[in-house]
Structures are given as C-alpha cells and as structure tokens.
Design a protein around this motif. Sequence first.
Motif: not given
Lengths: 235, 235
Positions: A25, A64-65, A68-69, A72, A97, A161-163, A166, A169-170, A173
Amino acid sequence: MNKQASKVTSIVSESGQVPERRSLSTEAADALRELILLEKLAPGTPVPERDLAEGLGISRTPLKDALRILEVEGLIEYGPTRRPRVADPSLDEIEQNVLVLSALESLAGELACSSASDKQISEIGDLDRSMRDLPANSSALEFFHLDMEFHASIVAASRNEPLAQTHKQYNARLWRARFMSSRQQDRRENTLAEHAAITKALVARDAAATAKQLRKHLKSTIINLHHIRSADAKT
Amino acid sequence: MNKQASKVTSIVSESGQVPERRSLSTEAADALRELILLEKLAPGTPVPERDLAEGLGISRTPLKDALRILEVEGLIEYGPTRRPRVADPSLDEIEQNVLVLSALESLAGELACSSASDKQISEIGDLDRSMRDLPANSSALEFFHLDMEFHASIVAASRNEPLAQTHKQYNARLWRARFMSSRQQDRRENTLAEHAAITKALVARDAAATAKQLRKHLKSTIINLHHIRSADAKT
DNA sequence: TTGACACATTTTGCATGCAACACCTAAAGG
DNA sequence: CCTTTAGGTGTTGCATGCAAAATGTGTCAA
C-alpha cells in the motif's frame, strides 16, 4: 520487560530512524504520489481501481489502501459515488490551504524558538546558506527541494509530532502549487531574502518575530499564486 | 453540459447537506469511536481485527477501513508491527495537540471576522447564551456538547473547508481529554467568561482580539489538564 | 430533435481464503 | 538458574470472487 531490545534488533539499516515496515500500500501510494505530482496523471481524471492496480501489478486491496492514504493527503478526491479522482483544487481552495499551512508553520516557528536544540537551529541556518550558495543555473527542482527542506526542518525543530504530521499533510496537498510557484527564477531572490529574515529571527530565538516572518513568507506565496494565474490566463 | 442538474436530483433527504453515502466502514468507525471515547475500550488495549469484526458482525475488510479512519483521527495507533491499539496519548502529547488546536482555532477566529456572515456570528452568540442559560444541575455531557458546538461553529464561520477538516481531526483526538476537563463543575464559570470574551470580539469582528481570546481559552484548557493530572496522581 | 426509459457494462463494497509474519510457550543447552 | 531456540498459535497483508450500485448506450415516444 523490554524483551525485543535484548535481541539483535539492530538491523537498523542506515539512519537511526524506524525501519518503517514497507507494504504494497505505501509503495503504491508513493508511486501514485509521484505520478500525480509530476502530472503524469492530470488533475480531475478518474482513477479506476482495477486498471491502476493492474498497472502497478498489485491487487485492488492494497491499492485501495493507497488511495485512502492519498485521500487524507488531499491528492485524491472521492466523488459522492465513491469514485476516486485526482484532486483538482481551485485557486481558492489552494489559498485556503496555504492559510492553514501558514498558521501551522508560524506556530512551528514559535515553538522552535523555545524548544529547538542549538544544533537544529544551526542546521536550519546551514540550509539557508546552501540555498543562497546555489548557482543561478541550478535546476528549479533542486532549489525547490532545499526550500521544502528548509521549511520542514523548522517544523521538526518545534518538536511537536502532531504538528509535523499535519504540516506534512498540507505540504503534500500544496506540493504542486508550490512547485509551480518556485519555478519562476525571479522569485528566488525574494524567497532567499525572506528565508534570511526567518533564520535570523530563529537564531535570536525571537518567537514573535519568527512567527511574523513565516507568515509574511507564506503570504507572498499566495500573492505569487495569483500572479501565476493571471499569467496563465493570458496564454 | 451539466446534465445531472436537469434530472430530478433533488432527492435531498432533509437538510441541504449531502446525503454522504453510508458504508459499513464509516458505520463501524462511528461505533468504534463511541466505544473508545466512552472508555468501553481502554487506552492501550490491542484491537485484533478479527474479533472486532466478528463483534460488529462485519468482515475484516470494512473494519480495516474503519481502523484507518480512526487512525487519522488519532484514536487508533499502529505499532511498528502493524498491530492496532487504542491510542493512549501521554499528557505531553495531548498538550502538543492542544497547541496545534489552539493555532487552528485562532486562525479560524481571525478568518471568521472577515468571512463570516452576520447570521453565522449571531448563531455563535446564540450558542454562547444557551450555555450560560443552562441550569447548574445540567449534565456535564450536555454542557460539553454545547461547548463543542460553540467551537465548531466558529470554525465553520471561517469558511475554510480544509481548516474545518483538520480542526475536526484534532477535536476527535482531544475529545476524551476535553471531556474529562469539562466534567469539573467549577470550571464552567471560567469557560463561560472566556466564551463571552470570544463572542464579544467576534461580534465586533476584531480579528486580533478574537485570535487572542481563543488562544487564551485553549491555554486555560492546558493548565486545567495539569490540574487534573495532579489530582489523579493523588488518588 | 429532445427527453425518458431499459438494458449492458463498468466499477466499487464486502466477504473469504491463503501465506507471511509476530508473539507466546516450553524445552534444551550453557 | 538463566539464556537461547524451536515450535505452535494468533494476527495481519494480500489476492480473489461475488453482489450491488453507478454509468453509458441505444431505442422509443412525444
């Protein structure tokens, strides 16, 4: 307690990073990402699962997986009937964005001022210098990669880490938009100047100034996007 | 060109929203989310796919999809061996998440000041009032839901879709923490005061003040989390 | 010519089976 | 007695098959 540490788990290949188990995947996702970002797959084109899977030599399940990745990450959109298409964001959506990205990076800058190690900050300075030292005839891609690294390293320096997640991700995009934006040679000077200001604030560990400069930098990206649009409209 | 508009596509059920095709995956995700957030599934417990699927009466395929959804929401973690567990964030991680949430909401507040319709702003005011009018003996859950709605409506007023999306993600991750935090009756007064300040700035469409108040509000959430931790440590 | 309806085709959602991998337990060797 | 290792068990990744849903096409009536 920690049994696996006693074992010879040190099959760590190269860097100190986690081996990060590969799977079909994730590999498919990487492949698709490349196809999309390099415009081999035009925005808006439908992406039938079976054909794609066949093309990549895998079954539909991991593909498919992968979709999905990429969903997001914002590179794949699902229509109301669950048919996947290559995302085709409008200029307006891109701008939205970028606004979020800007807020994320400016937070990262603030946090970096108090949390980053001296080493991390000096590495950011190194990147800044590398970019300035690039020969004028170096490829747009090369410059672009350093630019991305510069921003990513600031986020990494925030030690959140979460920052970082994210932000990634952006970034994904906006990859295409930012890449297009960076192709203009005449923007380099501007970019370098702004990077210098950011680096300076960061070295001084001045949170407010760092945040401000990062916002300004991203804002000029937005303005530049508008210029590109107008230029495109003419041709 | 636009053929489907000519057809009787107006099978829009109730609200003007998209029907949003249901699937076993999303239903399973909803079910699991509920289980996790209500602590029916303790943090850290492994979540074997097969058992779960059997328990929900579905096959592993859609369940896997559900786990993926919950993963991006941060409620499910995948270990290095791809075995899913219920996420168990440390206080530190929660704090990092709140920091990001804070930046997101403060951006939303700023944007709302220039982009929101008067109706949206007045609705936010309505929510603020509803909360204040709640009887003192109303349930923590009731208060909490209004609190969440208040924040969500501010984000909606920003008219920035990706921002709303990401905000939702972080909200999901922090649901449990915020819920715990909101259970303390003595916090209500504080919360209401801060909400009032936010609403006031928003009505005045004062972007800087709105952002500032939102940051302050979230910051007090962090402080409160620390208090809860210390209290927990005693028991 | 335009619109609608019915049929054929494509495409996705879901279930299931198999193989590889991780984990746990117990026996053998030091 | 502790460490190591070998085997059994459980769990996940992937492939494939089937049914439902959606899309495209051709025919017919207004």
